[in-house]
Scaffold this motif. Structure first.
Motif, short mmCIF file in Angstrom:
data_model
loop_
_atom_site.label_atom_id
_atom_site.label_comp_id
_atom_site.label_asym_id
_atom_site.label_seq_id
_atom_site.Cartn_x
_atom_site.Cartn_y
_atom_site.Cartn_z
N ASP A 154 0.79 -1.10 0.07
CA ASP A 154 -0.16 -0.08 0.13
C ASP A 154 0.67 1.21 -0.25
N ILE A 155 0.18 2.30 -0.48
CA ILE A 155 1.19 3.29 -0.61
C ILE A 155 0.34 4.69 -0.59
N ASP A 156 0.99 5.76 0.09
CA ASP A 156 0.37 7.02 0.09
C ASP A 156 1.49 8.15 -0.23
N ALA A 157 1.01 8.88 -1.40
CA ALA A 157 1.78 9.90 -2.04
C ALA A 157 1.91 11.06 -1.00
N LYS A 158 0.96 11.58 -0.48
CA LYS A 158 1.05 12.56 0.43
C LYS A 158 1.84 12.53 1.73
N LEU A 159 1.98 11.39 2.16
CA LEU A 159 2.96 10.76 3.20
C LEU A 159 4.21 10.76 2.81
N ASP A 160 4.26 10.05 1.65
CA ASP A 160 5.50 9.73 0.89
C ASP A 160 6.04 8.45 1.44
N ILE A 161 5.12 7.47 1.69
CA ILE A 161 5.50 6.25 2.20
C ILE A 161 4.97 5.05 1.50
N LEU A 162 5.85 3.91 1.19
CA LEU A 162 5.28 2.63 0.93
C LEU A 162 5.45 1.61 1.73
N VAL A 163 4.51 0.81 2.08
CA VAL A 163 4.75 -0.33 2.83
C VAL A 163 4.54 -1.62 2.07
N THR A 164 5.32 -2.53 2.39
CA THR A 164 5.28 -3.69 1.68
C THR A 164 5.44 -4.75 2.38
N CYS A 208 7.61 -6.93 6.84
CA CYS A 208 6.72 -5.78 6.45
C CYS A 208 7.73 -4.58 6.70
N MET A 209 7.87 -3.93 5.32
CA MET A 209 9.02 -3.08 5.62
C MET A 209 8.46 -1.77 5.02
N MET A 210 8.96 -0.48 5.40
CA MET A 210 8.61 0.88 4.79
C MET A 210 9.49 1.50 4.06
N HIS A 211 9.47 2.09 3.00
CA HIS A 211 10.33 3.00 2.27
C HIS A 211 9.63 4.06 1.76
N THR A 212 10.32 5.16 1.65
CA THR A 212 9.95 6.39 1.02
C THR A 212 9.50 6.16 -0.38
N LEU A 213 8.33 6.91 -0.81
CA LEU A 213 7.81 6.55 -2.31
C LEU A 213 8.60 7.50 -3.35
#
Length: 1032
Positions: free
Chosen positions: A884-894, A901-906
């Protein structure tokens, strides 16, 4: 770092590498160099021959003196051109060097992060700082790793002992006794024995330091040499001076950061904005100010922003002068520029000319006009935006900015009860009187201040009378609250001359801070900051700073002490936000707005409301045109330190907010969550729209365009085909008198209505087959075998114009036009089946069985993507199961099949953190709320967990069965999910308590809802579309 360096050394010492070097590099290098030399000599000889021929011709036709003069001119011209070329080459070299060092450092951090190639075996302490990026509500929610962490031990030492630690140590060394030296010599053998015992540990520590330095040299540090930066700055200015055709605007300005003014030049070209800092001038300024503590910002050689990435540009006020601009970028960051020359409006207009899309629809140079044009007040009256969002919009319009601590956004104290074990937000007695400023809440104190005000007599200095000598929003009060959070910790230390403030003056307790504000003798009148309503991290001392001990109790200050009714900082923030959105605050917030932004800000109304502050905090109280430059230089710095009153937005009383009972009569809707408390009953309608499981549903306004995807079995090939159908959803009536009246209206006379809905009760919905589609469903491909989940296999663009799907046997993902389902693009890049896909605001992300996640740039206008990936993310070791992604928060969770389960910047693909690492679990579903909450469902433990955007586990709950589809409401308050045993449950996101539960006789595979509509559409295994209506 030590492990990674050792591995690099081992690679370089391998036989293969040595053979490659000897066979190719060392063997071919001499021939290559010789070839270059021969070419250079040939070129020089040819030039010499041509020049001699030229001279022979000139001797016959031109006098010798004239030839000599022309040659000299030609030589001078060549020197100038050579100097320009050399400058350009050096500029390009330094720019490339800086970029390469940044990329190298980024690569090194990527390679050693958790679950990556050179993962560090020994865990190290990770420290955090506040990320500058903002979401759509202007909340700075995210933390990011602080790679340049400073423990500030020296600042704590100076607070406790009044000197630097090194200075004290030097004095102690100078005062050592000779006897101690002799004792050291006598005990040399004993020390050698101890050193032998600990030799390995000492060598490891030394090796660690050496290897850290070697890797910095190997990979390149992004910290540029100071003299190199000065030279770079000078050459860049020289370059732009020599290229006037490239430059549209060249103007001296200041880049404004919290507690920092960076002098420099703004260069605007056709496509770029450059800020070139004047390094020499900035260092002279700091030397003049005698700053002996390390500066917060190590200024880069040059900052560059693309004009096409500018989203908005606002006219701003700085030190009470309207000379600044604040520019907001597409990556959710912004920068603040001040133009002392007064050319702000010209620069604003030129940038808008270059990028017309960044023109804000309202006049940002006139705050009162801006507020009136925006209609924000009417939206707030109608409860269409929350109290928090409205206050943030008022702060933005009134020129309050996170970049300027002197104009930091201001929010009110809401509650007065910080001592009870529980708090009842429905009790009006727990709330503060919002019609009075903080300084007037204590009757005895305001009485004394009123007496002083009435007896005021200062004819000598011509200072107008005032009630409060301090302001409700100052840089000091902002740093007081944010002392635990970098970079504000460093800023606070700078303000206090390189040391922490005394422990008794440090923000250590919310109840104690409120108690001090209410004391009769207190001169403190500070209001709150926005972080009190969304950021629990600022209340934790996660960076382990030494904030000192209190004198009275010798208690060390760590995390901020909370009221008894909040057990954690997250719970305090949640309750505090609920208090801000409560009915009491909604009915009285306009009174506080009148004090801070409205007609009670200045004049006789301010006097009657006990709301008069020192005259230099108001922008209209001084005519700078009548003052000398010396007086201006003395006045303006005071405004930075002692606070600034916001721009006045209203000259009349602010209107009240509508009561809840007034909403229905005015045909106004609220979000689903705020009406759940008034829920009376629900009704369920169903219609058979296909004969197989509905795996995807989407609904888009304004024409209520419904698209669903189902998967009928093809027995001949034992696979599933993906098919798409489209309907237009129409209503029997719009909202008229009440929700009940709306839902009781029938649609029996509607054409083409599904008659199965009329057996028991007529539904208000009508499903009409989309005329643009063929009668048969559109087959868009064959699904791959053995897929775990299909809930993330389809997504649509924000306007519903394009459908994107994956899970195909040919390892592709495909883009279709919704109008007709024409295939626009089929992309094959992954090396295995693409298992999940998500789209948001121009970013398309795909996950695959090949364990990689790829970020693509999607053109929503054309419905196509750049076939070259923007970023490829590694780190998972098994099939990607959900993203799932959120462009406003600039996050990508996989999430992956092996429980990671990891988080990266989008935007950059940078690794942030590992949220879950448990190979006994499978990450089945991931969803991100608009407020940044991360909801994760795992199997086979069937656990539903909620994490903050900064990956702290907030709450978890065991679910009885497997969840097939999951969504979060737009207000980030409700989780809605469907299960394999037919449950459709609505849960409160903060405590996972059940708000509403419905039971069906078959699995629920998909669901969709809109923010303000009182219904949910759910797709089932049998192909039925269920419509759940809520009656209030």
């Amino acid at each position: 770092m030590n492990k990674s360096f050792e591995e690099i050394k081992q690679i370089l010492q391998k036989k293969e590498w040595i053979e490659c070097r000897s066979l190719y590099i060392e063997k071919e290098a001499p021939n290559f160099i010789l070839n270059i030399k021969m070419k250079m000599l040939l070129f020089i000889s040819q030039m010499e021959s041509s020049f001699n021929s030229f001279l022979d011709v000139l001797k016959d036709e031109i006098p010798p003196n004239l030839i000599h003069q022309n040659i000299l001119k030609w030589v001078e011209l060549q020197k100038i051109q050579d100097t320009e070329r050399m400058n350009l080459l050096q500029i390009e070299y330094q720019r490339k060097r800086y970029e390469i060092s940044r990329l190298s450092l980024k690569l090194s951090r990527e390679l050693i992060h958790k679950k990556w190639f050179w993962e560090k075996k020994k865990s190290r302490m990770i420290y955090w700082k506040c990320d500058r990026s903002e979401d759509s509500s202007r909340k700075k929610r995210k933390m990011k790793i602080n790679y340049h962490y400073i423990s500030h031990e020296d600042a704590a030492f100076r607070r406790d002992f009044g000197t630097r630690r090194k200075e004290k140590q030097n004095k102690q060394i100078k005062n050592q006794n000779k006897i101690e030296i002799e004792n050291d010599e006598n005990n040399k053998n004993n020390e050698n024995n101890e050193n032998n015992e600990n030799n390995e540990n000492n060598e490891n520590n030394e090796n660690n330091e050496i290897e850290e330095n070697q890797i910095e040299i190997l990979l390149g540090s992004y910290r540029e040499d100071r003299e190199c930066r000065k030279d770079f700055s000078d050459k860049m200015e020289f370059f732009f001076e020599k290229k006037p055709d490239l430059v549209i605007i060249s103007e001296k300005c200041q880049l404004i950061l919290p507690m920092e003014e960076i002098e420099g030049n703004l260069i605007v070209t056709q496509k770029l904005i450059h800020f070139i800092p004047n390094i020499r001038k900035n260092e002279e300024k700091k030397a003049k100010e005698k700053i002996d503590y390390p500066i917060l910002v190590s200024c880069k050689p040059m900052k560059t922003w693309k004009i096409e990435y500018i989203r908005y540009i606002y006219k701003r006020r700085y030190t009470l002068l309207h000379t600044a601009l604040e520019i907001f970028l597409a990556n959710n960051k912004n920068f603040f520029l001040n133009f002392p020359s007064g050319k702000r409006d010209f620069i604003h207009d030129e940038i808008i000319r270059l990028n017309p899309k960044c023109k804000y629809p309202f006049d940002t140079g006139n705050p009162r006009k801006w507020l009136k044009q925006s209609q924000y007040t009417k939206q707030w009256e109608a409860r269409q935006i929350s109290n928090f969002d409205y206050l943030m919009k008022l702060n933005t319009i009134a020129s309050r900015s996170y970049n300027d601590l002197g104009q930091y956004p201001v929010f009110p104290w809401i509650l007065t009860d910080y001592t009870s074990n529980t708090i009842d937000l429905s009790n009006p007695n727990v709330y503060r009187d919002l019609s009075k400023p903080i300084g007037a809440l204590n009757e005895e104190r305001i009485s004394k201040l009123r007496n002083r005000f009435s007896e005021w007599n200062d004819t000598e200095n011509s200072i107008p009378p005032f009630l409060y000598g301090t302001h409700y929003s100052t840089p000091g009060s902002v740093l007081y609250f944010l002392i635990r959070l970098e970079p504000f910790t460093t800023l606070s230390i700078r303000v206090h001359d390189g040391k922490f403030d005394h422990a008794d003056r440090t923000f250590g307790s919310i109840p104690r801070t409120w108690e001090i504000l209410m004391e009769q003798s207190s001169s403190d009148v500070k209001e709150l900051i926005p972080e009190f309503f969304y950021l629990p991290e600022f209340l934790y001392n996660t960076n382990n700073f030494d904030l000192g001990k209190r004198q009275s109790s010798a208690e060390r200050i760590e995390d901020c002490q909370l009221p008894p009714w909040a057990s954690t900082a997250e719970q305090f923030i949640q309750i505090h936000r609920e208090a801000l959105e409560s009915e009491y605050v909604s009915e009285h917030l306009h009174e506080w707005i009148d004090l801070i932004f409205g007609y009670k800000q200045i004049g006789q109304n301010a006097i009657e409301a006990n709301n008069v502050f020192y005259y230099l905090t108001y922008e209209d109280q001084i005519d700078l045109n009548k003052l000398s430059q010396e007086d201006i230089d003395n006045i303006l710095p005071q405004t930075k330190v002692f606070g600034q009153t916001p721009c006045q937005l209203l000259r009349k009383p602010h209107p009240k907010r509508l009561h809840l009972e007034d909403l229905v009569s005015r045909e106004i809707t609220q979000t689903l969550f705020w009406r759940m408390e008034n829920l009376q009953s629900t009704k369920i309608f169903s219609t058979q729209i296909t004969d197989s499981e509905i795996v995807f549903l989407s609904l888009y306004r304004p024409n209520q365009f419904l698209t669903f995807v189902d998967m009928p079995y093809q027995l001949k090939i034992a696979t599933k085909d993906l098919t798409v159908s489209n309907y237009t959803v129409s209503f029997s009536s719009s909202f008229s008198q009440s929700y009940q009246d709306f839902f009781l209206k029938t649609s029996a006379n509607q054409p083409n209505m599904d008659k199965s809905l009329t057996k028991q009760e007529i539904s208000p919905f009508t499903l009409l087959k989309e005329k643009l589609f063929a009668p048969k469903r559109k087959n868009i491909g064959v699904f791959g075998p053995s897929l775990r989940s299909i809930s993330d296999s389809v997504c649509m663009s924000e306007d519903g114009a394009f459908l994107i799907s994956c899970c195909y046997c040919d390892d592709s993902f495909k883009i279709f036009r919704s109008n007709g389902m024409n295939l626009l693009q089929s992309i094959v890049y992954h090396r295995d089946i693409v298992t999940c896909i998500k789209y948001d605001s121009g970013f398309l992300v795909t996950g695959s069985r090949d364990t990689t996640v790829i970020i693509w740039e999607f053109d929503s206008a054309k419905g196509s993507i750049n076939t070259q990936p923007k970023h490829i993310i590694h780190g998972h070791h098994d099939e990607i199961t959900s993203i799932d992604i959120d462009a406003k928060l600039d996050i990508l969770v996989t999430g992956s099949k092996n429980g990671i389960c990891m988080m990266h910047t989008l935007s950059t693909g940078r690794y942030v953190h590992t949220i879950i690492d448990d190979n006994s679990r499978i990450v089945s579903l991931i969803r991100i709320s608009q407020d940044g909450h991360i909801v994760v469902f795992t199997e086979p433990d069937y656990k539903l967990e909620v994490f903050s955007v900064n990956f702290k586990l907030l709450v978890s709950k065991k679910i009885k069965t497997r969840i097939l589809c999951l969504s979060i409401t737009k207000d980030s308050e409700l989780i809605i999910f469907g299960t394999i045993d037919g449950h459709l449950d609505l849960l409160n996101l903060y405590d996972l308590s059940i708000k509403k539960a419905s039971k069906f006789n078959e699995p629920i595979y998909s669901l969709v809802f809109l923010a303000n509509d009182p219904f949910i559409l759910a797709g089932s295994k049998s192909g039925k579309l269920y419509i759940i209506l809520f009656y209030f």
